[in-house]
Design a protein around this motif. Structure first.
Motif: not given
Length: 376
Positions: A49-51, A294-309
């Protein structure tokens, strides 16, 4: 023949047992084990997910700069209203239900595929050991059967594996590699001109069935029952090849994958805008955190993104990702196994170890039966 040290190390690193040892997950029982897992790059979530991270933070900072330095007072008030609206409704997008369904379906297909992957060793070994020893045509028959087994395996996995298709883009490349002969290639190419929809791998298995039939007619099997047992083993191999082909032709619906991707990235877009700007302006420290960290706003999105990938990787386990099944390594292993197992027909233990302790008991049945009579 000169062999360099790098060639030796490369050959050793390709041995399946060495690969299995090197790819074993580290022990996560202690602090050091946990850190070694978290800092691992190959096959990690960071590499996946680094990109997306760069794009997300780039857009976040761009929106922040536009709000702070580009918009006028009316534009800032409109932006604050939009940010509050996104903040209130960000949790209304139920991403978890879709991701759960998507990843569960993808993992179920992945586990089913891993259990049905056909292997070549059992088919070749059973055929080799079922034949009568010391047949004049035995080595030729065994070599042909073993080569056709590997050919059927390759034609099966060319359907599902892009790396294997890159290695063997057409039937001629198989002939150049010595896996298929010219007459066999012409027979398989004729299938396309006749518009026969039978997979090529299954046609090669039909040749193997005919070879078994011929061996039975010419009384090459040590026992008559071996013929039916060998056919049963081959049909199990055929079922595995057919299931692998079905895995590729009956893939997950693109609409489902598209829906999950759209929902996850829509949620990420909402979290880019959602922020409590008025509260942030009352405190310089909080304002810096909201605008630039923006740690708090992005944290849940990154969890979903990892799950998706993770689900997307499970959809195609025969790709080029670090966690995908290495089909090219499996191919090399099956080729080596075919040569090794086929050579068992012409070998015995004494050729490897010399005279064995049980050699004195390995007499002909006629001599063993004559020995008691001589004692009498």
């Amino acid at each position: 023949m000169n062999v360099t040290k790098s060639q030796v190390l490369r050959n050793v690193s390709e041995v399946p047992s060495v690969l299995a040892f090197s790819q074993t997950a580290p022990d996560a029982g202690g602090f050091g084990g946990c850190m070694s897992i978290l800092l691992r790059w190959k096959g990690s979530i960071y590499k996946t997910i680094w990109k997306d991270l760069l794009v997300y933070y780039g857009l976040y900072y761009l929106i922040t700069i536009i709000h702070n330095y580009v918009l006028d007072e009316d534009g800032k008030r409109a932006f604050v209203a939009l940010a509050k609206y996104c903040l209130r409704n960000s949790n209304s997008i139920n991403v978890m239900i879709m991701l759960t369904f998507f990843t569960t379906t993808a993992l179920h297909r992945l586990f089913a595929m891993q259990t049905m992957i056909p292997g070549t060793a059992k088919v070749i070994t059973f055929f080799v050991l079922s034949l009568k020893p010391n047949l004049p045509e035995g080595p030729i028959v065994v070599e042909q059967f073993a080569r056709w087994t590997v050919l059927a395996w390759i034609l099966t996995f060319r359907v599902v594996s892009k790396p294997l298709r890159t290695m063997f883009p057409d039937i001629i490349s198989l002939q150049v590699a010595g896996i298929i002969k010219e007459k066999e290639r012409l027979l398989l190419e004729r299938v396309e001109t006749e518009r026969n929809k039978t997979p090529r791998a299954l046609m090669v298995i039909d040749w193997m069935l005919l070879l078994m039939k011929e061996s039975s007619v010419h009384n090459r099997f040590a026992e008559k029952s071996n013929y039916l047992k060998a056919v049963e083993v081959l049909m199990t191999f055929k079922k595995g090849c057919g299931n692998t082909i079905k895995f590729a032709t009956k893939n997950m619906p693109y609409a489902l994958i598209q829906a999950v991707i759209i929902v996850v990235y829509t949620y990420g877009l909402v979290t880019l805008i959602a922020r409590n700007v008025e509260e942030a302006s009352s405190c310089v420290f909080v304002e810096v955190i909201v605008n630039y960290i923006p740690i708090i706003p992005s944290m849940q999105f990154f969890v979903f993104l990892v799950w998706l990938n993770f689900g997307r990787v499970a959809v195609n386990p025969f790709g080029t990702d670090d966690d995908d099944i290495d089909v090219t390594l499996l191919f090399k292993t099956h080729v080596q196994d075919s040569f090794r197992l086929a050579s068992l027909y012409s070998q015995d233990l004494e050729q490897i170890f010399g005279q064995m302790p049980q050699h004195q008991h390995n007499q002909e049945p006629s001599l063993q039966s004559a020995a008691p009579m001589q004692n009498q």
